[in-house]
Scaffold this motif. Structure first.
Motif, PDB file in Angstrom:
ATOM      1  N   SER A   8       0.839  -1.193   0.000  1.00 53.72           N
ATOM      2  CA  SER A   8       0.000   0.000   0.000  1.00 53.72           C
ATOM      3  C   SER A   8       0.874   1.242   0.000  1.00 53.72           C
ATOM      4  CB  SER A   8      -0.909   0.012   1.234  1.00 53.72           C
ATOM      5  OG  SER A   8      -1.518   1.281   1.399  1.00 53.72           O
ATOM      6  N   LYS A   9       0.523   2.233  -0.807  1.00 52.37           N
ATOM      7  CA  LYS A   9       1.265   3.489  -0.826  1.00 52.37           C
ATOM      8  C   LYS A   9       1.218   4.192   0.528  1.00 52.37           C
ATOM      9  CE  LYS A   9       0.609   4.355  -5.779  1.00 52.37           C
ATOM     10  NZ  LYS A   9       0.033   5.261  -6.797  1.00 52.37           N
ATOM     11  N   LEU A  10       0.154   3.974   1.280  1.00 52.93           N
ATOM     12  CA  LEU A  10       0.020   4.619   2.581  1.00 52.93           C
ATOM     13  C   LEU A  10       1.084   4.151   3.560  1.00 52.93           C
ATOM     14  CD1 LEU A  10      -3.851   4.467   3.151  1.00 52.93           C
ATOM     15  CD2 LEU A  10      -2.500   6.432   2.430  1.00 52.93           C
ATOM     16  N   ALA A 154      -2.209   5.486   9.528  1.00 52.94           N
ATOM     17  CA  ALA A 154      -2.550   5.057   8.168  1.00 52.94           C
ATOM     18  C   ALA A 154      -2.989   3.603   8.229  1.00 52.94           C
ATOM     19  CB  ALA A 154      -1.344   5.204   7.249  1.00 52.94           C
ATOM     20  N   ALA A 156      -4.511   0.180   5.770  1.00 51.79           N
ATOM     21  CA  ALA A 156      -4.789  -0.413   4.462  1.00 51.79           C
ATOM     22  C   ALA A 156      -5.416  -1.793   4.645  1.00 51.79           C
ATOM     23  CB  ALA A 156      -3.515  -0.524   3.637  1.00 51.79           C
ATOM     24  N   VAL A 204     -13.342  -0.634   5.744  1.00 48.83           N
ATOM     25  CA  VAL A 204     -12.900   0.739   5.500  1.00 48.83           C
ATOM     26  C   VAL A 204     -13.810   1.727   6.218  1.00 48.83           C
ATOM     27  CG1 VAL A 204     -12.710   2.529   3.718  1.00 48.83           C
ATOM     28  CG2 VAL A 204     -11.694   0.275   3.334  1.00 48.83           C
ATOM     29  N   GLN A 214      -8.679   8.695   5.670  1.00 43.94           N
ATOM     30  CA  GLN A 214      -8.627   8.087   4.338  1.00 43.94           C
ATOM     31  C   GLN A 214      -8.031   6.679   4.324  1.00 43.94           C
ATOM     32  OE1 GLN A 214      -6.632  10.988   1.822  1.00 43.94           O
ATOM     33  NE2 GLN A 214      -8.530  12.101   1.485  1.00 43.94           N
ATOM     34  N   PRO A 215      -8.623   5.749   5.069  1.00 39.57           N
ATOM     35  CA  PRO A 215      -8.189   4.354   4.951  1.00 39.57           C
ATOM     36  C   PRO A 215      -8.461   3.857   3.535  1.00 39.57           C
ATOM     37  CG  PRO A 215     -10.287   4.489   6.107  1.00 39.57           C
ATOM     38  CD  PRO A 215      -9.791   5.896   5.944  1.00 39.57           C
ATOM     39  N   THR A 216      -7.675   2.896   3.094  1.00 34.22           N
ATOM     40  CA  THR A 216      -7.810   2.446   1.711  1.00 34.22           C
ATOM     41  C   THR A 216      -7.875   0.924   1.654  1.00 34.22           C
ATOM     42  OG1 THR A 216      -6.853   2.641  -0.503  1.00 34.22           O
ATOM     43  CG2 THR A 216      -5.325   2.297   1.312  1.00 34.22           C
ATOM     44  N   ALA A 217      -8.421   0.409   0.566  1.00 34.64           N
ATOM     45  CA  ALA A 217      -8.458  -1.030   0.315  1.00 34.64           C
ATOM     46  C   ALA A 217      -7.751  -1.314  -1.001  1.00 34.64           C
ATOM     47  CB  ALA A 217      -9.900  -1.533   0.270  1.00 34.64           C
ATOM     48  N   LEU A 218      -7.030  -2.432  -1.055  1.00 31.05           N
ATOM     49  CA  LEU A 218      -6.328  -2.793  -2.285  1.00 31.05           C
ATOM     50  C   LEU A 218      -7.289  -3.314  -3.353  1.00 31.05           C
ATOM     51  CD1 LEU A 218      -3.890  -2.510  -0.347  1.00 31.05           C
ATOM     52  CD2 LEU A 218      -2.874  -4.474  -1.523  1.00 31.05           C
ATOM     53  N   ASN A 219      -8.488  -3.729  -2.931  1.00 25.84           N
ATOM     54  CA  ASN A 219      -9.523  -4.215  -3.860  1.00 25.84           C
ATOM     55  C   ASN A 219      -9.031  -5.398  -4.692  1.00 25.84           C
ATOM     56  OD1 ASN A 219     -11.504  -2.268  -3.095  1.00 25.84           O
ATOM     57  ND2 ASN A 219     -10.442  -0.739  -4.332  1.00 25.84           N
TER      58      ASN A 219
END
Length: 253
Positions: A8-10, A154, A156, A204, A214-219
């Motif tokens: 993850s970029k985060l 952060a 992910a 999320v 802004q949590p994110t998911a790799l999907n």
């Protein structure tokens, strides 16, 4: 074939990775990088797969895992436990360098978290039971006890079963919708007319509701990519006697 590591970029400034099944030594239906001792795979193969996982992310680190039970329990890690002494929990936090926190999954959602300023990390295993019970909330709270601040954390969400693959029954949907206002948005009607649940989207949402920015998911869908990921549901549908587990890890150098 090398170990596949999704990142993850985060969390790019820390050693971490969501690993799949590529690059391991297990064979047969559990071919690849199976790290689950509960899978029935040969312990020597699993040990080698775990060694490869460590080397792919933080060479020389000690790998800490827990006995996962679909709970909201988060524990503080100061050292890696022997296999037969692991606590029953579904999340870990630490501020100790040289440790890799590892959560196993085969459709459930792995979550990696970090407060870079505080030097505090966390890892959580979030199936739907643990997610509803608040395993990510407990992880954040445990990180705060080590000096993290939730407005700096952060987070992910890694590969898990995607909504398109996650058909559930109407009673599941009804019970889930009854848990909190707005939970209906995590369901759509699938091709067969049955509900489909968005696990990653819900996790999320829980992270954002807890104050994570802004949590994110790799999907990435574990069910639909058999060459990349293990999947409990896919193995069940295929009538396989067992299934492998992939690992997601994060550490402090």
């Amino acid at each position: 074939m090398s170990v596949e590591v999704s990142r993850s970029k985060l969390l790019a400034s820390l050693p971490h990775g969501f690993l799949g099944r590529q690059g391991g030594v297990s064979e047969g239906e559990m071919w690849g990088l199976n790290v689950g001792f509960g899978s029935g795979d040969h312990p020597k193969l699993i040990a080698e797969n775990r060694r490869r996982a460590i080397e792919a992310v933080l060479p020389g680190a000690a790998l800490a895992t827990v006995h996962q039970v679909h709970s909201p329990t988060a524990v503080r890690v100061e050292h890696a436990w022997p296999q037969d002494e692991r606590p029953h929990a579904d999340a870990m936090v630490t501020d100790r360098p040289g440790l890799l926190l590892g959560v196993l999954a085969a459709d459930c959602a792995p979550v990696l978290l970090a407060d870079l300023d505080a030097g505090v990390i966390g890892a959580a295993h979030a199936g739907w039971r643990g997610a509803v019970a608040g395993v990510t909330d407990a992880t954040i709270q445990a990180m705060e006890q080590l000096g993290a601040r939730r407005d700096r954390i952060a987070a992910a969400v890694g590969p898990c079963i995607a909504q398109a693959s996650y058909e559930v029954d109407e009673s599941f949907r009804s019970n889930f919708v009854g848990q909190a206002e707005g939970n209906g948005r995590f369901f759509v009607t699938g091709p067969s007319g049955k509900p489909h649940f968005d696990l990653a989207g819900y996790v999320v949402h829980r992270l954002a509701s807890a104050g994570i920015h802004q949590p994110t998911a790799l999907n990435l869908d574990t069910y639909s990519e058999p060459d990349r990921f293990y999947s409990y549901r896919r193995s069940t549908h295929l009538g396989e006697p067992s299934y492998g587990r992939q690992i997601s890890v994060i550490g402090l150098p």
